[in-house]
Design a protein around this motif. Sequence first.
Motif, PDB file in Angstrom:
ATOM      1  N   ALA A   1      -4.108   0.694  -8.241  1.00  0.00           N
ATOM      2  CA  ALA A   1      -3.523   0.132  -7.019  1.00  0.00           C
ATOM      3  C   ALA A   1      -3.806   1.033  -5.817  1.00  0.00           C
ATOM      4  CB  ALA A   1      -2.018  -0.067  -7.196  1.00  0.00           C
ATOM      5  N   LEU A   2      -3.713   2.333  -6.005  1.00  0.00           N
ATOM      6  CA  LEU A   2      -4.025   3.258  -4.904  1.00  0.00           C
ATOM      7  C   LEU A   2      -5.492   3.156  -4.493  1.00  0.00           C
ATOM      8  CD1 LEU A   2      -1.974   6.413  -5.940  1.00  0.00           C
ATOM      9  CD2 LEU A   2      -1.659   5.048  -3.876  1.00  0.00           C
ATOM     10  N   GLY A   3      -6.387   3.050  -5.467  1.00  0.00           N
ATOM     11  CA  GLY A   3      -7.806   2.868  -5.148  1.00  0.00           C
ATOM     12  C   GLY A   3      -8.047   1.575  -4.399  1.00  0.00           C
ATOM     13  N   GLY A   4      -7.374   0.515  -4.826  1.00  0.00           N
ATOM     14  CA  GLY A   4      -7.527  -0.774  -4.159  1.00  0.00           C
ATOM     15  C   GLY A   4      -7.005  -0.757  -2.733  1.00  0.00           C
ATOM     16  N   ILE A   5      -5.827  -0.186  -2.546  1.00  0.00           N
ATOM     17  CA  ILE A   5      -5.245  -0.181  -1.199  1.00  0.00           C
ATOM     18  C   ILE A   5      -6.063   0.721  -0.267  1.00  0.00           C
ATOM     19  CG2 ILE A   5      -3.535   1.688  -1.353  1.00  0.00           C
ATOM     20  CD1 ILE A   5      -1.523  -0.289  -0.080  1.00  0.00           C
ATOM     21  N   MET A   6      -6.659   1.769  -0.825  1.00  0.00           N
ATOM     22  CA  MET A   6      -7.519   2.626  -0.013  1.00  0.00           C
ATOM     23  C   MET A   6      -8.749   1.844   0.474  1.00  0.00           C
ATOM     24  SD  MET A   6      -9.011   6.403  -0.890  1.00  0.00           S
ATOM     25  CE  MET A   6     -10.421   5.916  -1.845  1.00  0.00           C
ATOM     26  N   MET A   7      -9.326   1.029  -0.414  1.00  0.00           N
ATOM     27  CA  MET A   7     -10.459   0.205   0.013  1.00  0.00           C
ATOM     28  C   MET A   7     -10.009  -0.845   1.023  1.00  0.00           C
ATOM     29  SD  MET A   7     -12.978  -0.290  -3.258  1.00  0.00           S
ATOM     30  CE  MET A   7     -11.740  -0.704  -4.477  1.00  0.00           C
ATOM     31  N   ASN A   8      -8.837  -1.472   0.786  1.00  0.00           N
ATOM     32  CA  ASN A   8      -8.328  -2.451   1.753  1.00  0.00           C
ATOM     33  C   ASN A   8      -8.183  -1.841   3.133  1.00  0.00           C
ATOM     34  OD1 ASN A   8      -6.268  -3.873  -0.765  1.00  0.00           O
ATOM     35  ND2 ASN A   8      -7.923  -4.944   0.252  1.00  0.00           N
ATOM     36  N   PHE A   9      -7.592  -0.651   3.206  1.00  0.00           N
ATOM     37  CA  PHE A   9      -7.420  -0.010   4.509  1.00  0.00           C
ATOM     38  C   PHE A   9      -8.760   0.381   5.125  1.00  0.00           C
ATOM     39  CE2 PHE A   9      -2.847   0.737   3.485  1.00  0.00           C
ATOM     40  CZ  PHE A   9      -2.336   0.090   4.600  1.00  0.00           C
ATOM     41  N   SER A  10      -9.715   0.774   4.305  1.00  0.00           N
ATOM     42  CA  SER A  10     -11.046   1.087   4.835  1.00  0.00           C
ATOM     43  C   SER A  10     -11.689  -0.149   5.463  1.00  0.00           C
ATOM     44  CB  SER A  10     -11.956   1.630   3.726  1.00  0.00           C
ATOM     45  OG  SER A  10     -11.463   2.859   3.252  1.00  0.00           O
ATOM     46  N   PHE A  11     -11.535  -1.292   4.801  1.00  0.00           N
ATOM     47  CA  PHE A  11     -12.083  -2.536   5.344  1.00  0.00           C
ATOM     48  C   PHE A  11     -11.347  -2.925   6.621  1.00  0.00           C
ATOM     49  CE2 PHE A  11     -12.967  -3.651   0.639  1.00  0.00           C
ATOM     50  CZ  PHE A  11     -14.104  -2.853   0.636  1.00  0.00           C
ATOM     51  N   LEU A  12     -10.017  -2.773   6.625  1.00  0.00           N
ATOM     52  CA  LEU A  12      -9.232  -3.094   7.824  1.00  0.00           C
ATOM     53  C   LEU A  12      -9.612  -2.177   8.986  1.00  0.00           C
ATOM     54  CD1 LEU A  12      -5.743  -3.744   6.217  1.00  0.00           C
ATOM     55  CD2 LEU A  12      -7.095  -5.398   7.531  1.00  0.00           C
ATOM     56  N   LEU A  13      -9.762  -0.890   8.712  1.00  0.00           N
ATOM     57  CA  LEU A  13     -10.158   0.050   9.763  1.00  0.00           C
ATOM     58  C   LEU A  13     -11.535  -0.273  10.314  1.00  0.00           C
ATOM     59  CD1 LEU A  13      -8.843   3.403   8.248  1.00  0.00           C
ATOM     60  CD2 LEU A  13      -8.053   2.326  10.369  1.00  0.00           C
ATOM     61  N   SER A  14     -12.349  -0.932   9.498  1.00  0.00           N
ATOM     62  CA  SER A  14     -13.700  -1.300   9.916  1.00  0.00           C
ATOM     63  C   SER A  14     -13.733  -2.626  10.666  1.00  0.00           C
ATOM     64  CB  SER A  14     -14.627  -1.369   8.697  1.00  0.00           C
ATOM     65  OG  SER A  14     -14.697  -0.097   8.083  1.00  0.00           O
ATOM     66  N   GLY A  15     -12.565  -3.186  10.962  1.00  0.00           N
ATOM     67  CA  GLY A  15     -12.491  -4.392  11.777  1.00  0.00           C
ATOM     68  C   GLY A  15     -12.585  -5.696  11.010  1.00  0.00           C
ATOM     69  N   THR A  16     -12.419  -5.644   9.688  1.00  0.00           N
ATOM     70  CA  THR A  16     -12.490  -6.845   8.863  1.00  0.00           C
ATOM     71  C   THR A  16     -11.092  -7.201   8.384  1.00  0.00           C
ATOM     72  OG1 THR A  16     -14.668  -6.187   8.099  1.00  0.00           O
ATOM     73  CG2 THR A  16     -13.531  -7.847   6.803  1.00  0.00           C
ATOM     74  N   THR A  17     -10.631  -8.398   8.733  1.00  0.00           N
ATOM     75  CA  THR A  17      -9.292  -8.803   8.312  1.00  0.00           C
ATOM     76  C   THR A  17      -9.356  -9.486   6.954  1.00  0.00           C
ATOM     77  OG1 THR A  17      -8.654  -9.049  10.611  1.00  0.00           O
ATOM     78  CG2 THR A  17      -7.227 -10.054   8.984  1.00  0.00           C
ATOM     79  N   SER A  18      -9.906 -10.661   6.866  1.00  0.00           N
ATOM     80  CA  SER A  18     -10.051 -11.419   5.630  1.00  0.00           C
ATOM     81  C   SER A  18      -8.731 -11.445   4.847  1.00  0.00           C
ATOM     82  CB  SER A  18     -11.195 -10.826   4.807  1.00  0.00           C
ATOM     83  OG  SER A  18     -11.435 -11.584   3.646  1.00  0.00           O
TER      84      SER A  18
END
Length: 169
Positions: A103-120
């Motif tokens: 879950a921590l790995g997943g949320i880290m990737m989610n935040f990386s995508f969000l920080l990169s301007g991708t909502t989805s």
Amino acid sequence: MVNVFLRNNKAVASFLTIIRLYLGYFWLTSGIGKITGGFEVTGFLQGAISKATGDHPAVQTWWATFLEQVALPHHELFATLVMWGEVLVGIGLILGLFTNLAALGGIMMNFSFLLSGTTSTNPQMVILTIFLIVAGANAGRYGVDRWMMPYMRKQWQNRKGHKKLAPAV
């Protein structure tokens, strides 16, 4: 009180299992799609970097700098980390194996995508993943963690016992 409820209630564990399976399926299929379909991050990274300009940038300057100076020059490494990270997070969540780590790995990737301007679907995945993380071991109660965590705890205690030295006389 809510924390105790999330961490101990068996009915909540059942609900968390559904969340875990949903998120795990999403991560696993996304990762497999990237591995089998050929995945390249250069365009995504350049697009994120370009969103760091203007009056209301979607990407903050510090993140764009990281992407430009670290991720872009090592795009092959980052592509590999994303593909296999998604697969491993998916497997961990589906099996309930090292659930909190997955879950921590997943949320880290989610935040990386969000920080990169991708909502989805990233915001909804973050919200669901927070429940898994807060629930702790209860999120993996109906998974491999049910047996793995007590085994690892026992191994850790045995290992710590071997390191004790006899008192000096």
